[in-house]
Design a protein around this motif. Structure first.
Motif: not given
Length: 466
Positions: A257-264
């Motif tokens: 279920g891990v996801a990296e941020p697509y925007r900061k």
């Protein structure tokens, strides 16, 4: 022989001394009889009292009591401090709540972690003591008021029982429909001298019973309260990490279920606006710009918040008339939107001696609420308005507040009635039982002494006829 015998018996009777009947003999007998009846009645009363108290102390959960109801639930026009005799949620469930609140007026020297609730459909007040948590920060109401999320536990306010839903950390936000919960892992790592780091933030889906998204942090500490928000469909997460807002999608979740941020999105000293930060279109979020005011309502607290909108597509600010600024306010917590131009929020009001502190993202002023807050206001922020519209303000001594967002956004308000504090709590019944025993024992001892007492008086002479 018969005549001589009769004469002898008469002489014998004349020589017998007269019988002595004590004065008041019949009155004394009547008094003894009445005392015996009083002793029996007293013993029966004590027995009934003890049996009734034992039944009252029987540890069973009472159903939600019948009481005055309104045609539609709403936020009360008045909030009162629940007295010590108020029933607990576990003993008498209030039903869906309108407000969860705390502060110095609710806490006491005996109940230092006490918080109060008021029902949505009537003024049923109940109390909750689940640990050192602060309403509006790490103690939250679900948008519909059905659940209280306190620490790592989810309490069903209709049954008064904790649900089997278990997250692995402390609360950050409910999804707008209440079906998903955002939490922060509480296994924070301490780095000397004063820095904490949160391993990850998770999104828990109640229907699936598992996490649908995890965002690794590891570089910053995520404090409870106003640091996370889920989009209207529950598919995107906005998370404040120090001076940025990270955006992540459930659809991007991979293994575990891990996801990296697509925007900061950079904040430049501001904050995410709270659990209601996502606009209804799901393509923009609200942030709070922080600045310094002059001529502030509280001169020692020159902090000012201004609501601004940012696109999640390209991070650009959205054009439009400005929202009213909020000078001398300790915090702003957005609950949701009535339209793209009208937001509903809770704001903290500082006391006259409150002092603004510099922002520090890795250390909490303990507990996690803003220091110096003396009241909380429910306000409406409209584009182009000169000032916010104040809908409600907590009374003196109530400094922490979480409300049912659905009621606040809909503008549902009901007129307050006479408060109902529910059945007497267990501890008060226990005190009454002890006092009843302490009073009953000497009374019974005194009645026993009266029963053994006999009047002793000088009698008068009376002659019985032969």
């Amino acid at each position: 022989m018969t005549g001589q015998l009769s004469e002898a018996l008469r002489r014998l009777a004349d020589d017998v001394p007269p019988a002595r009947v004590p004065d008041g003999l019949f009155d004394a007998a009547r008094t003894r009889h009445r005392r015996r009846r009083a002793v029996a009645a007293g013993a029966l009363a004590v027995l009934v009292l003890l049996l009734g108290t034992g039944y009252a102390l029987h540890p069973v959960a009472l159903p939600m009591p019948a009481g005055p109801r309104h045609d539609a639930p709403g936020l009360p026009t008045r909030l009162v401090d629940p007295p010590l005799r108020t029933a607990s949620v576990r003993d008498s469930a209030p039903g869906s709540a309108a407000m969860l609140f705390g502060g110095p007026a609710v806490r006491t020297d005996w109940f230092e972690t006490r918080m109060g609730l008021v029902a949505a459909d009537a003024d049923r007040y109940r109390v909750l003591d689940a640990g050192p948590f602060v309403p509006g920060f790490d103690a939250l109401l679900s948008p519909d008021g059905r659940y209280a999320w306190v620490g790592a536990s989810l309490l069903d306010l209709k049954s008064g029982r904790f649900t089997p839903d278990r997250t692995d950390g402390y609360p950050l936000a409910f999804a707008p429909d209440g079906g998903r919960l955002v939490y922060a892992d509480d296994e924070a790592t301490f780095t000397p001298p004063n820095t904490y780091t949160t391993p990850y933030v998770g999104v828990y889906d109640r229907e699936r019973g598992t996490d649908v998204l995890r965002v690794r942090v590891d570089t910053a500490w995520i404090p409870p309260g106003r640091t996370a928000a889920l989009s209207p469909d529950g598919g995107e997460l906005a998370l404040q990490v120090r001076d940025e807002v990270w955006l992540a999608r459930v659809a991007d979740a991979g293994a575990g279920g891990v996801a990296e941020p697509y925007r900061k999105l950079p904040l430049a000293g501001g904050r995410l606006a709270g659990a209601g930060s996502w606009l209804p279109d799901g393509r923009s979020v609200a942030v709070l710009d922080r600045s310094t005011c002059t001529g502030c309502p509280v001169p020692s607290y020159p902090r000012t918040w201004t609501l601004a909108l940012r696109s999640t597509i390209d991070s650009a600010p959205l054009a439009g008339a400005a929202f009213p600024s909020l000078p001398s306010r300790t915090f702003v917590q957005l609950l949701g939107w009535r339209s793209a131009d009208e937001a509903v929020a809770l704001v903290g009001v500082p006391g006259p001696t409150a002092v603004d502190r510099p922002e520090d993202h890795d250390i909490a002023w303990g507990p996690y609420h803003e220091a110096g807050t003396e009241a909380v206001e429910l306000v409406v922020l409209r584009r182009g308005a000169a000032a916010p519209e104040v809908l409600f303000r907590t009374p003196e001594g109530i400094t922490d507040l979480s409300v049912a967002a659905d009621l606040a956004i809909d503008g549902a308000v009901r007129q307050s009635d006479r408060p109902d504090y529910g059945p007497l709590p267990f501890w008060l019944l226990a005190v009454g039982f002890v006092l009843a025993v302490l009073v009953a024992l000497p009374v019974l001892a005194l009645l026993r002494r009266w029963r053994g007492w006999r009047p002793r008086r000088r009698g008068r002479t009376a002659r019985l006829p032969v």
